[in-house]
Design an enzyme around this catalytic site. Structure first.
Site, short mmCIF file in Angstrom:
data_model
loop_
_atom_site.label_atom_id
_atom_site.label_comp_id
_atom_site.label_asym_id
_atom_site.label_seq_id
_atom_site.Cartn_x
_atom_site.Cartn_y
_atom_site.Cartn_z
N GLU A 96 0.77 -1.19 0.01
CA GLU A 96 0.00 -0.11 -0.07
C GLU A 96 0.77 1.12 -0.09
O GLU A 96 1.88 1.33 0.52
CB GLU A 96 -0.77 0.03 1.11
CG GLU A 96 -1.94 -0.96 1.09
CD GLU A 96 -2.77 -1.13 2.37
OE1 GLU A 96 -3.95 -1.75 2.25
OE2 GLU A 96 -2.26 -0.76 3.50
N CYS A 109 3.50 8.72 0.68
CA CYS A 109 4.26 7.47 1.71
C CYS A 109 4.09 6.23 1.09
O CYS A 109 3.00 5.84 0.77
CB CYS A 109 2.97 7.67 3.10
SG CYS A 109 3.53 6.41 4.20
N CYS A 116 6.72 -6.99 6.81
CA CYS A 116 7.72 -6.26 7.70
C CYS A 116 8.28 -7.39 8.63
O CYS A 116 7.41 -8.25 9.32
CB CYS A 116 7.28 -5.01 8.55
SG CYS A 116 8.66 -4.38 9.37
N CYS A 120 7.16 -5.14 15.54
CA CYS A 120 6.52 -3.92 16.61
C CYS A 120 5.23 -4.38 17.05
O CYS A 120 4.20 -4.61 16.14
CB CYS A 120 6.66 -2.65 15.95
SG CYS A 120 8.29 -2.19 15.46
N CYS A 123 1.95 -2.27 15.38
CA CYS A 123 1.70 -1.99 14.14
C CYS A 123 1.23 -3.24 13.35
O CYS A 123 1.61 -4.14 13.32
CB CYS A 123 3.41 -1.75 13.58
SG CYS A 123 3.18 -1.45 11.93
N GLY A 167 7.18 -1.77 5.83
CA GLY A 167 8.55 -2.31 5.61
C GLY A 167 9.40 -1.36 6.53
O GLY A 167 9.17 -0.50 7.00
N GLU A 168 10.67 -2.04 6.37
CA GLU A 168 11.88 -1.39 7.08
C GLU A 168 12.81 -0.97 5.99
O GLU A 168 13.42 -1.80 5.55
CB GLU A 168 12.39 -2.16 8.11
CG GLU A 168 13.88 -1.76 8.60
CD GLU A 168 13.77 -0.08 9.27
OE1 GLU A 168 12.79 0.34 9.87
OE2 GLU A 168 14.73 0.78 8.84
N SER A 199 12.17 6.62 7.10
CA SER A 199 11.86 6.64 8.39
C SER A 199 12.32 5.03 9.17
O SER A 199 12.08 4.17 8.32
CB SER A 199 10.36 6.63 8.84
OG SER A 199 9.91 6.15 10.09
N SER A 222 11.75 5.91 14.63
CA SER A 222 10.41 5.52 15.39
C SER A 222 11.05 5.13 16.73
O SER A 222 11.54 4.17 17.01
CB SER A 222 9.88 4.36 14.64
OG SER A 222 9.38 4.72 13.28
N LEU A 223 10.79 6.04 17.73
CA LEU A 223 11.66 5.86 18.97
C LEU A 223 10.57 5.11 19.92
O LEU A 223 10.75 4.07 20.51
CB LEU A 223 12.14 7.14 19.47
CG LEU A 223 13.16 6.99 20.65
CD1 LEU A 223 14.35 6.18 20.27
CD2 LEU A 223 13.50 8.47 21.20
N HIS A 224 9.50 5.94 20.24
CA HIS A 224 8.42 5.40 21.10
C HIS A 224 8.60 5.15 22.55
O HIS A 224 7.82 5.04 23.19
CB HIS A 224 7.73 3.98 20.39
CG HIS A 224 7.11 4.26 18.96
ND1 HIS A 224 6.41 5.35 18.81
CD2 HIS A 224 7.23 3.78 17.75
CE1 HIS A 224 6.10 5.30 17.47
NE2 HIS A 224 6.68 4.30 17.14
N ASN A 298 -3.03 4.73 16.33
CA ASN A 298 -4.10 4.19 15.54
C ASN A 298 -4.51 2.77 15.76
O ASN A 298 -3.53 1.92 15.71
CB ASN A 298 -3.79 4.47 13.95
CG ASN A 298 -3.56 5.79 13.51
OD1 ASN A 298 -4.41 6.65 13.62
ND2 ASN A 298 -2.35 6.08 13.01
N CYS A 341 -0.64 5.93 9.91
CA CYS A 341 0.52 5.08 10.56
C CYS A 341 0.15 3.71 11.06
O CYS A 341 -0.60 3.75 12.18
CB CYS A 341 1.30 5.92 11.51
SG CYS A 341 2.04 7.47 10.83
N1 SAH Z 1 9.93 0.61 9.50
C1 SAH Z 1 9.98 2.03 9.47
C2 SAH Z 1 8.96 2.51 8.54
C3 SAH Z 1 7.45 2.40 8.99
S1 SAH Z 1 6.96 3.91 9.33
C4 SAH Z 1 9.95 2.83 10.94
O1 SAH Z 1 9.52 2.25 11.74
O2 SAH Z 1 10.12 3.83 11.19
C5 SAH Z 1 5.36 3.89 10.13
C6 SAH Z 1 5.41 4.55 11.47
O3 SAH Z 1 4.17 4.56 11.85
C7 SAH Z 1 6.43 4.33 12.45
O4 SAH Z 1 6.89 5.39 13.02
C8 SAH Z 1 5.63 3.36 13.48
O5 SAH Z 1 6.41 3.52 14.62
C9 SAH Z 1 4.38 4.26 13.33
N2 SAH Z 1 3.18 3.31 13.57
C10 SAH Z 1 3.37 1.95 13.85
N3 SAH Z 1 1.89 1.53 13.86
C11 SAH Z 1 1.37 2.47 14.49
C12 SAH Z 1 0.26 2.93 14.97
N4 SAH Z 1 -0.68 1.60 15.21
N5 SAH Z 1 -0.12 4.08 15.33
C13 SAH Z 1 0.48 5.13 15.09
N6 SAH Z 1 1.72 4.82 14.75
C14 SAH Z 1 2.14 3.59 14.18
#
Ligand code: SAH
Length: 348
Positions: A96, A109, A116, A120, A123, A167-168, A199, A222-224, A298, A341
């Site tokens: 997508e 995007c 992937c 995580c 996701c 994907g990464e 990203s 993507s730190l979180h 989300n 996202c």
């Molecule tokens: N693998 C890469 C590219 C994916 S980017 C990465 O991890 O950065 C997708 C972004 O959406 C990342 O920042 C990820 O952490 C975030 N993401 C994943 N699941 C999410 C969700 N359910 N709600 C909001 N953001 C989310």
């Protein structure tokens, strides 16, 4: 039955190789330029579109080469204008990509892998597992498709590209770099590198490789969570790629490129919504110049993760801004069509 074919994929050839092919047949080198221009700059989907070549030349190309192109099979539009494309790849697999319109920008995007491997926990793409890497042209074509939609539906040019789809990207590094080279080349889409953001989940050794390669695009991580225990519990990559290693890699990145980093961060109830986590993020932000995007969560499951309330977001904002870290709350876009996202999972 599928006919066995010895035809080569013409989009895998460099300009020089196309020139050699034409030279071998007594054709002029500028023919190769023309073909190359059709393949990339003009994004031709078949040889018959190459109208400045003679019929005979087009037939000769068809006999020797295949011309693969992605297909945007289904397109959904969100109430907020966001467009989600289901993209069929050369072998029938689907990824997508998303067009995100704002007042000033139109952002594409794009996906870099089918599924992937990172797992995580929050996701949706993780549920698909990794099937394969996208080729450079499959990545490029997603940008082309969104660029056309930007003109068609908004009458505006595409301004930005983010590798934030499925994907990464750093686990498909060579192909991502090759796609970006074509996207930024004058012979391709001629877009500025500074308008492109890759990203990543934060793979330390690949961030160092990007620094060594002196790339010109931006990175987002993507730190979180900036505490190892919490980060490991939601992002398994952190087990083998600790925050200390990530911090060192980012220091190296900044030293080499002088480019700041954007941290993507979701604040979840009961997971990272307290002051200890916010202070850890602040400490991490001080490693190199950075800014923070607090992304809205989300939901993808029945409730293991829940978006924290405004109090927690304000606590983060106040602390970070007070220390000079630019922090923005990013509302999600395209949620009604699962285009936001972390929601990309080939659901429709
Ligand atoms: N693998 C890469 C590219 C994916 S980017 C990465 O991890 O950065 C997708 C972004 O959406 C990342 O920042 C990820 O952490 C975030 N993401 C994943 N699941 C999410 C969700 N359910 N709600 C909001 N953001 C989310």
């Amino acid at each position: 039955m599928v006919e066995a074919t010895t035809k080569r994929d013409i989009r895998k050839l460099k300009l020089e190789e196309i020139k050699d092919f034409f030279a071998g047949r007594g054709e002029k080198p500028f023919r190769a330029q023309q073909v190359y221009e059709w393949l990339w700059h003009k994004s031709a989907k078949d040889f018959d579109q190459m109208t400045n070549l003679s019929f005979g030349l087009r037939e000769m190309l068809k006999e020797n080469f295949t011309l693969n192109h992605i297909n945007v099979d289904r397109m959904q539009r969100s109430a907020d204008g966001t467009i989600k494309n289901a993209v069929t790849l050369f072998d029938g697999m689907v990824v997508e990509s998303v067009l995100i319109p704002t007042e000033k920008r139109i952002t594409a995007c794009v996906s870099s892998q089918v599924g992937c491997s990172l797992a995580c926990k929050f996701c949706a793409t993780a549920l698909l597992k990794r099937q394969r890497n996208l080729t450079p042209d499959e990545i490029y074509d997603q940008v082309v498709a969104i660029r056309e939609q930007a003109q068609l539906y908004f009458g505006r040019p595409l301004t930005n590209i983010v590798f934030m789809g499925m994907g990464e990207p750093l686990l498909n590094y060579a192909n991502v770099i090759s796609a970006i080279e074509k996207i930024t080349s004058q012979k391709g889409l001629n877009m500025a590198s500074r308008r492109i953001t890759v990203s990543t989940v934060g793979i330390a050794k690949m961030i160092m490789k990007m620094a060594d390669d002196n790339v010109k695009f931006n990175i987002a991580v993507s730190l979180h969570a900036a505490l190892d225990q919490t980060r490991s519990s939601i992002m398994p990559i952190n087990d083998t790629n600790s925050l200390a290693e990530l911090g060192d890699a980012l220091a190296y990145w900044y030293q080499k490129t002088k480019k700041k980093v954007t941290y993507e961060y979701v604040v979840w109830k009961g997971i990272n919504d307290n002051l200890e986590h916010a202070e850890a993020l602040l400490r991490f932000c001080k490693i190199i110049p950075s800014k923070v995007n607090l992304i809205e969560y989300n939901p993808i499951d029945a409730g293991m993760f829940q978006q924290a309330g405004d109090d927690a977001l304000n606590m983060y904002m106040d602390l970070l801004e007070r220390h000079g870290i630019t922090t923005r709350v990013r509302k999600s876009r395209g949620k009604d069509i699962d285009a936001a996202c972390g929601q990309l999972a080939n659901k429709t």
